[in-house]
Design a protein around this motif. Sequence first.
Motif, PDB file in Angstrom:
ATOM      1  N   GLY A  83       0.793  -1.227   0.000  1.00 28.66           N
ATOM      2  CA  GLY A  83       0.000   0.000   0.000  1.00 28.66           C
ATOM      3  C   GLY A  83       0.818   1.266   0.000  1.00 28.66           C
ATOM      4  N   GLY A  84       2.129   1.154  -0.218  1.00 22.24           N
ATOM      5  CA  GLY A  84       2.960   2.352  -0.265  1.00 22.24           C
ATOM      6  C   GLY A  84       3.382   2.873   1.089  1.00 22.24           C
ATOM      7  N   THR A 340      -4.201   2.903   3.742  1.00 19.88           N
ATOM      8  CA  THR A 340      -4.293   4.288   4.217  1.00 19.88           C
ATOM      9  C   THR A 340      -3.971   5.302   3.128  1.00 19.88           C
ATOM     10  OG1 THR A 340      -3.762   3.605   6.466  1.00 19.88           O
ATOM     11  CG2 THR A 340      -3.438   5.923   5.929  1.00 19.88           C
ATOM     12  N   LEU A 341      -2.924   5.055   2.357  1.00 19.56           N
ATOM     13  CA  LEU A 341      -2.564   6.001   1.295  1.00 19.56           C
ATOM     14  C   LEU A 341      -3.648   6.058   0.231  1.00 19.56           C
ATOM     15  CD1 LEU A 341      -0.616   7.930  -0.102  1.00 19.56           C
ATOM     16  CD2 LEU A 341       0.606   5.936  -1.022  1.00 19.56           C
ATOM     17  N   LEU A 342      -4.126   4.906  -0.198  1.00 18.66           N
ATOM     18  CA  LEU A 342      -5.182   4.887  -1.215  1.00 18.66           C
ATOM     19  C   LEU A 342      -6.469   5.505  -0.669  1.00 18.66           C
ATOM     20  CD1 LEU A 342      -4.712   1.378  -2.888  1.00 18.66           C
ATOM     21  CD2 LEU A 342      -3.852   3.608  -3.640  1.00 18.66           C
ATOM     22  N   SER A 395      -7.824   2.347 -10.987  1.00 19.46           N
ATOM     23  CA  SER A 395      -8.462   1.961  -9.736  1.00 19.46           C
ATOM     24  C   SER A 395      -7.886   0.672  -9.162  1.00 19.46           C
ATOM     25  CB  SER A 395      -9.971   1.814  -9.935  1.00 19.46           C
ATOM     26  OG  SER A 395     -10.252   0.737 -10.810  1.00 19.46           O
ATOM     27  N   HIS A 396      -8.123   0.506  -7.874  1.00 18.89           N
ATOM     28  CA  HIS A 396      -7.687  -0.685  -7.144  1.00 18.89           C
ATOM     29  C   HIS A 396      -8.879  -1.207  -6.352  1.00 18.89           C
ATOM     30  CE1 HIS A 396      -5.114  -3.313  -4.672  1.00 18.89           C
ATOM     31  NE2 HIS A 396      -5.850  -2.905  -3.638  1.00 18.89           N
ATOM     32  N   ALA A 419      -7.101   4.881  -7.261  1.00 20.74           N
ATOM     33  CA  ALA A 419      -5.668   4.911  -7.559  1.00 20.74           C
ATOM     34  C   ALA A 419      -5.108   3.545  -7.202  1.00 20.74           C
ATOM     35  CB  ALA A 419      -4.969   6.010  -6.760  1.00 20.74           C
ATOM     36  N   SER A 420      -3.899   3.277  -7.659  1.00 19.83           N
ATOM     37  CA  SER A 420      -3.261   1.997  -7.339  1.00 19.83           C
ATOM     38  C   SER A 420      -1.770   2.208  -7.169  1.00 19.83           C
ATOM     39  CB  SER A 420      -3.522   0.965  -8.444  1.00 19.83           C
ATOM     40  OG  SER A 420      -3.063   1.430  -9.691  1.00 19.83           O
ATOM     41  N   VAL A 421      -1.196   1.438  -6.250  1.00 20.19           N
ATOM     42  CA  VAL A 421       0.243   1.500  -5.994  1.00 20.19           C
ATOM     43  C   VAL A 421       0.945   0.577  -6.980  1.00 20.19           C
ATOM     44  CG1 VAL A 421       2.070   1.084  -4.314  1.00 20.19           C
ATOM     45  CG2 VAL A 421      -0.130   2.040  -3.568  1.00 20.19           C
TER      46      VAL A 421
END
Length: 449
Positions: A83-84, A340-342, A395-396, A419-421
């Motif tokens: 998740g980055g 959390t980032l997404l 997308s994720h 968004a996607s990592v």
Amino acid sequence: MYDVIIRNGTIVTASGERKADVAVRKGVVEEVASSISGALEKEIDASGLHIFPGAVDIHVHFSDPGRSEWEGFRTGSRMLAAGGITTFADMPLNGIPSTVDAAALRQKANVGEEKSVVDFALWGGLVPGNLNELKGLADAGAMAFKAFMSPTGNDDFEAVGDVDLLEGMKRIAELGKVLALHAESGPVTSFLTEQKRREGLVGADDYLATRPISAEVEAVERALYYASLTGCPLHFVHISSAEAVAVIQSARASGMNVTLETCPHYLLLTHDTLKEKGAVAKCAPPLRNKTDQLKLRAEMNADRIDFLTSDHSPCTPELKQMENGNVLDAWGGISGGGLTLLAAIRYAKEENVPLAQVAKWTAEKPAERFGLGHKKGQIAPGMDADFALVSIGQSHTVTPSNFWAKHPVSVYMNETFPASVKATYVRGREVFAADTGPSDEKAGRMICL
């Protein structure tokens, strides 16, 4: 000679977005510029991607050692990497032993060094009877301290009473550390819960009624008063109401050293989610009604909440089972640390908030508050080369196969984020790639504060 140059990406920092290249040498950012030349071992093309500073999640529960069947450093850190998230701080309860003395902290640090694929710090605990252990915990490397003002459900990490809380604050202030608090009034929540049990009322609405916003506000006000007597810096975890935010901000305006966090689930989900999905959405404080959530969102948008954390609090699947709709007895905790980032990006899109705020909420501010800001939370020369390469617009959707936690049991299962990592780097080393998944190579280390 640069080890890595990331080219053609859009760098996102707390101050804004810009096209730039990033050069890395020996795990550290050496240069950030519109164009970088020079010899290198590896070049990464980030065209079309946003480069976020690796997220810093200072509130996770990995339950390791002792309860790694709930979650562990290996599975938990791989989930975060996907998740980055490149740095985390593990809370002092749920493991066996709880991190309430220096020996327990060193034991947990050794486990983390053996298993984690991302960097980490550790919390120490303030519990009844361990006042004389606080200095040893600080000397052993505890990032900060955590205490509860309401029952924890864990006999090894009990809530602290008022006298011990005052004395603990005094000693933590003398150590130059921060005390984080789970601020819900223990007497109020215990009284209301017992009342519901006697009446046989154990459903979702009943659970919400046992933990009203007033219980959060009362505990926050009491803790702030104690901090004014002791000079202890405070941090309030998982604040769920605009009313509590207002009290904290008033104290800050008066000159107190205090910060607060909230979690993505309080911004994206509501009490209706608990009614619809059951115990996977149970947490404490509880998810609030839509009206209260909108008020909290307004506080977030007004920059009155310092940052976001996941409060990743998993358990074994059976502990989330409910008999006859009994929410009160199900384990309380939301699993979703890798999102959390997404989630912050999704929130920013919904509220038309600049992505710079995402970088501030997920990286810069948590690192700054807890003494990690000299190496973590920013993309700048001299900082650790911690990055999340993100495709905005691709997308994720969360599935059991890409959740990566120990158990694919989460309120976020089947949720879609805008968004996607694509890749995650810790000190210049790739720890996640979208086409291959999280690394199995231990790359993380404990951050010595």
